[in-house]
Scaffold this motif. Sequence first.
Motif, short mmCIF file in Angstrom:
data_model
loop_
_atom_site.label_atom_id
_atom_site.label_comp_id
_atom_site.label_asym_id
_atom_site.label_seq_id
_atom_site.Cartn_x
_atom_site.Cartn_y
_atom_site.Cartn_z
N LYS A 1 -31.65 -28.25 -26.70
CA LYS A 1 -32.04 -27.16 -25.66
C LYS A 1 -31.80 -25.74 -26.33
CE LYS A 1 -29.62 -29.96 -22.38
NZ LYS A 1 -28.43 -30.24 -21.45
N PHE A 2 -31.11 -25.44 -27.15
CA PHE A 2 -31.00 -24.17 -27.97
C PHE A 2 -32.30 -23.90 -28.50
CE2 PHE A 2 -29.85 -21.36 -31.53
CZ PHE A 2 -29.21 -20.31 -30.75
N ALA A 3 -32.60 -24.91 -29.38
CA ALA A 3 -34.00 -24.59 -30.29
C ALA A 3 -35.07 -24.39 -29.13
CB ALA A 3 -34.30 -25.60 -31.21
N MET A 4 -35.32 -25.31 -28.23
CA MET A 4 -36.18 -25.04 -27.25
C MET A 4 -36.39 -23.64 -26.54
SD MET A 4 -36.38 -28.72 -25.66
CE MET A 4 -37.62 -28.29 -24.29
N ALA A 5 -35.08 -23.16 -25.99
CA ALA A 5 -34.80 -21.84 -25.31
C ALA A 5 -35.41 -20.68 -26.31
CB ALA A 5 -33.36 -21.86 -25.01
N VAL A 6 -34.80 -20.75 -27.44
CA VAL A 6 -35.18 -19.80 -28.62
C VAL A 6 -36.94 -19.61 -28.83
CG1 VAL A 6 -34.89 -18.92 -30.92
CG2 VAL A 6 -32.97 -19.58 -29.55
N THR A 7 -37.27 -20.93 -29.25
CA THR A 7 -38.89 -20.76 -29.53
C THR A 7 -39.90 -21.10 -28.64
OG1 THR A 7 -38.61 -23.07 -30.22
CG2 THR A 7 -37.97 -21.66 -31.60
N CYS A 8 -39.41 -21.34 -27.28
CA CYS A 8 -40.34 -21.66 -26.38
C CYS A 8 -40.68 -20.46 -25.24
CB CYS A 8 -40.32 -23.01 -25.64
SG CYS A 8 -40.37 -24.44 -26.74
N GLY A 9 -40.11 -19.37 -25.33
CA GLY A 9 -40.13 -18.35 -24.34
C GLY A 9 -39.37 -18.75 -23.06
N LYS A 10 -39.61 -17.61 -22.08
CA LYS A 10 -38.78 -17.76 -20.92
C LYS A 10 -39.54 -18.53 -19.70
CE LYS A 10 -36.67 -13.32 -21.91
NZ LYS A 10 -36.38 -11.95 -21.47
N VAL A 11 -40.62 -18.90 -20.10
CA VAL A 11 -41.48 -19.65 -18.90
C VAL A 11 -41.03 -20.99 -18.56
CG1 VAL A 11 -43.65 -20.58 -18.55
CG2 VAL A 11 -43.57 -18.70 -19.82
N LYS A 12 -40.48 -21.10 -17.30
CA LYS A 12 -39.85 -22.49 -16.80
C LYS A 12 -40.69 -22.96 -15.66
CE LYS A 12 -36.28 -21.62 -19.14
NZ LYS A 12 -35.70 -22.46 -20.11
N PRO A 13 -41.21 -24.44 -15.63
CA PRO A 13 -40.90 -25.04 -16.59
C PRO A 13 -41.44 -24.80 -18.30
CG PRO A 13 -42.49 -26.15 -15.59
CD PRO A 13 -42.06 -24.75 -14.70
N ILE A 14 -40.94 -25.25 -19.09
CA ILE A 14 -41.28 -25.02 -20.65
C ILE A 14 -42.72 -25.55 -20.49
CG2 ILE A 14 -41.05 -25.94 -22.95
CD1 ILE A 14 -37.95 -25.36 -22.54
N VAL A 15 -43.61 -24.70 -21.31
CA VAL A 15 -44.98 -25.02 -21.80
C VAL A 15 -44.99 -25.47 -23.27
CG1 VAL A 15 -47.50 -24.55 -21.93
CG2 VAL A 15 -45.79 -23.66 -19.92
N TYR A 16 -44.99 -26.77 -23.59
CA TYR A 16 -44.67 -27.13 -25.20
C TYR A 16 -45.88 -26.33 -25.92
CZ TYR A 16 -41.16 -30.06 -23.46
OH TYR A 16 -39.91 -30.41 -22.91
N SER A 17 -46.86 -26.02 -25.46
CA SER A 17 -48.06 -25.45 -26.11
C SER A 17 -47.52 -24.17 -26.88
CB SER A 17 -49.42 -25.68 -25.54
OG SER A 17 -49.22 -24.68 -24.50
N THR A 18 -46.67 -23.57 -26.17
CA THR A 18 -46.27 -22.34 -26.63
C THR A 18 -45.24 -22.25 -27.48
OG1 THR A 18 -45.00 -21.85 -24.56
CG2 THR A 18 -47.33 -21.34 -24.28
N CYS A 19 -44.61 -23.31 -27.70
CA CYS A 19 -43.26 -23.36 -28.44
C CYS A 19 -43.67 -22.95 -30.07
CB CYS A 19 -42.74 -24.89 -28.49
SG CYS A 19 -42.06 -24.91 -26.78
#
Length: 286
Positions: free
Chosen positions: A89-107
């Motif tokens: 969760k931490f890694a995703m939050a740091v590297t995937c931006g603030k967009v919710k739900p997470i857009v994995y192509s932006t990570c």
Amino acid sequence: MLGSIFMQHLQPPLSGSCQPLMAPILSVARAAPRSLQIAVQQLHTASATRSTHPIQVSACILQPNFYQGRMGLSAKKYAECCFVNDWEKFAMAVTCGKVKPIVYSTCVYGRFAGPAWGHVNMFPGTMEWFMQVNYQWMNLATVHWYKATKETPNTVQTLLDEGPIRSEMANLRKLVEISRKYGKGLRVAEMNTISNSGRSGISDSLAAALWTLDGAFEVANTGAVGINLHWGNGMAVYAALLRQASGASIVKPPYYAYLLFQMALGSGAHLIRQQTQNRPGTKIKV
């Protein structure tokens, strides 16, 4: 401060050549995942200000096996149930931006080092679980290794005792093999004689130099890609160079272990199988 040693040229006798290390390592938000905003700021600031030496590895959630009280749990229970998913969760939050739900192509993938376990005696099954969940966020697997803790009795004899090293390196070799299965090298990212800055008369002695040299070769023999020898703020007992207020430094015995080991890492260097058989009562290590 870390004294960093690369093992890219040293070939273990059984596991092939070690791979180049990606460094330096930036530790972000030791109190993570509570300090997510601070972690993001640290990462962005470091990346922006180190243009000539880009940050290639960022440590994420250090020493999760020592997170006493996290989620109201003991450190042992937290490590058993929750840290792997917290890390993700931490890694995703740091590297995937603030967009919710997470857009994995932006990570941004492959950015972190982990799990930065507090000792090489990590259960191999825990490393397997961690890698299964988080390998895509990583470019380096990490553990820490201290021969002993400052809170326990320590002597030169206990520091140089071969018994614990044998079992610890056997376990580290298993962790290296698991990491390689997921395409990641493993680095002992924090290492020294006695935790919490060392102990006077031991960590700053000739015995510490012998342990450091021996320990570096032992880690290399597992197939790990490198080590970082921890110095704290440069004033720790186990620091190889003791910084003075005047700007001068005092060279301490472990520094000579660094030099000897680095001399052994020339191109084409190999670890060789033991050629001399130790007999009962002898005290020789080849």
